[in-house]
Scaffold this active site. Sequence first.
Site, mmCIF file in Angstrom:
data_model
loop_
_atom_site.group_PDB
_atom_site.id
_atom_site.type_symbol
_atom_site.label_atom_id
_atom_site.label_comp_id
_atom_site.label_asym_id
_atom_site.label_seq_id
_atom_site.Cartn_x
_atom_site.Cartn_y
_atom_site.Cartn_z
ATOM 1 N N ASP A 67 0.805 -1.224 0.000
ATOM 2 C CA ASP A 67 0.000 0.000 0.000
ATOM 3 C C ASP A 67 0.843 1.282 0.000
ATOM 4 O O ASP A 67 2.057 1.247 0.185
ATOM 5 C CB ASP A 67 -0.945 0.004 1.211
ATOM 6 C CG ASP A 67 -0.257 -0.429 2.510
ATOM 7 O OD1 ASP A 67 0.991 -0.461 2.543
ATOM 8 O OD2 ASP A 67 -0.949 -0.735 3.490
ATOM 9 N N ASN A 136 -7.927 -2.184 14.255
ATOM 10 C CA ASN A 136 -9.291 -2.531 13.853
ATOM 11 C C ASN A 136 -9.311 -3.761 12.945
ATOM 12 O O ASN A 136 -10.304 -4.045 12.292
ATOM 13 C CB ASN A 136 -9.959 -1.344 13.145
ATOM 14 C CG ASN A 136 -9.166 -0.868 11.938
ATOM 15 O OD1 ASN A 136 -8.176 -1.477 11.562
ATOM 16 N ND2 ASN A 136 -9.609 0.208 11.322
ATOM 17 N N HIS A 138 -7.418 -4.218 10.275
ATOM 18 C CA HIS A 138 -7.126 -4.001 8.855
ATOM 19 C C HIS A 138 -5.825 -4.683 8.450
ATOM 20 O O HIS A 138 -4.901 -4.836 9.256
ATOM 21 C CB HIS A 138 -7.133 -2.501 8.489
ATOM 22 C CG HIS A 138 -5.921 -1.711 8.883
ATOM 23 N ND1 HIS A 138 -5.988 -0.579 9.660
ATOM 24 C CD2 HIS A 138 -4.601 -1.859 8.589
ATOM 25 C CE1 HIS A 138 -4.774 -0.074 9.817
ATOM 26 N NE2 HIS A 138 -3.917 -0.845 9.184
ATOM 27 N N GLU A 143 -9.687 -1.486 5.284
ATOM 28 C CA GLU A 143 -10.368 -1.167 6.530
ATOM 29 C C GLU A 143 -11.625 -2.021 6.698
ATOM 30 O O GLU A 143 -12.083 -2.646 5.735
ATOM 31 C CB GLU A 143 -10.764 0.322 6.511
ATOM 32 C CG GLU A 143 -9.594 1.291 6.361
ATOM 33 C CD GLU A 143 -8.828 1.499 7.661
ATOM 34 O OE1 GLU A 143 -8.829 0.614 8.538
ATOM 35 O OE2 GLU A 143 -8.194 2.571 7.793
HETATM 36 C C1 GLP Z 1 -0.544 0.551 8.547
HETATM 37 C C2 GLP Z 1 -0.229 -0.303 7.337
HETATM 38 C C3 GLP Z 1 -0.467 -1.755 7.617
HETATM 39 C C4 GLP Z 1 0.172 -2.114 8.942
HETATM 40 C C5 GLP Z 1 -0.489 -1.410 10.068
HETATM 41 C C6 GLP Z 1 0.125 -1.679 11.422
HETATM 42 O O1 GLP Z 1 -1.783 1.150 8.513
HETATM 43 N N1 GLP Z 1 -0.915 0.050 6.151
HETATM 44 O O2 GLP Z 1 0.052 -2.516 6.546
HETATM 45 O O3 GLP Z 1 0.036 -3.487 9.129
HETATM 46 O O4 GLP Z 1 -0.472 -0.034 9.827
HETATM 47 O O5 GLP Z 1 1.181 -0.820 11.664
HETATM 48 P P1 GLP Z 1 2.160 -0.866 12.922
HETATM 49 O O6 GLP Z 1 3.032 -2.038 12.712
HETATM 50 O O7 GLP Z 1 2.903 0.423 12.857
HETATM 51 O O8 GLP Z 1 1.298 -1.008 14.120
#
Ligand code: GLP
Length: 242
Positions: A67, A136, A138, A143
């Site tokens: 992404d 959440n 995702h 989402e």
């Molecule tokens: C972001 C990314 C996800 C990731 C998530 C968790 O929104 N798009 O791919 O898994 O956050 O991030 P973190 O590891 O910083 O908690």
Amino acid sequence: MKFIIAEDSRKVGKKAASLVAQEIKRKPEIVLGLASGRTMIPFYKSLVLLSGKEKISFSGVACFNLDEYVGLGSGDKNSLRYFMEKNFFSKIDIKESNIHFLDGKEKRVRETCKKYEKEIKRAGGIDLQILGIGRNGHIGFNEPGSGFKSRTREVKLSDVTRRDNSRDFNSLNAVPRKAITMGLGTIMQSRRIILLASGRRKAEAVSKSITGKITEDVPASVLQRHKNALFVLDRGAAGKLR
Ligand code: GLP
């Protein structure tokens, strides 16, 4: 759904890195799906170390990141491309032409998404997809409410996600409202999936994803339908598993 529990976030990264290293040794021309986020920092660190130690080359490896924020280019310090460059790509011998990324600056979003799907197909599909998880549930930027068959597309970010990710930005207002992400359908087509989660804040989402109902309200719950998905958790993230 399979899961393993490591002691802490560093060990989660180390365990996942050793699994990925094994796969690269088995198939030097592997196609990887990659993720960003804080959870991934120890993972990339370990993978870089391991590749040095065990002389693993990335010269045949191709990768597709999950992404990107809409509006942020590769030079922007908050873009996911920048994160990958800093934490991983600059430290390994991967070929620039084998790095595939969604461009957050691209105006023709639909075409960009279609092209990405085509490129994945042309590369032979994703052999191993790495995922993190949001509070959440995702995955990527899919989402709650994302269709299980969704493909690469532009999405609106939820308030929780924007708030969580605002720690990397100057203010909440600076966090983009939209992103481009591989879809859940895209992710589910990967041959193998490894999801990393660490910390108590992820415990609820992890437990719902592994043992809860399979529902679009918890995007990662779709992974229960995948034949080869593994969660690598630390004690905190596994804390609510029953
Ligand atoms: C972001 C990314 C996800 C990731 C998530 C968790 O929104 N798009 O791919 O898994 O956050 O991030 P973190 O590891 O910083 O908690």
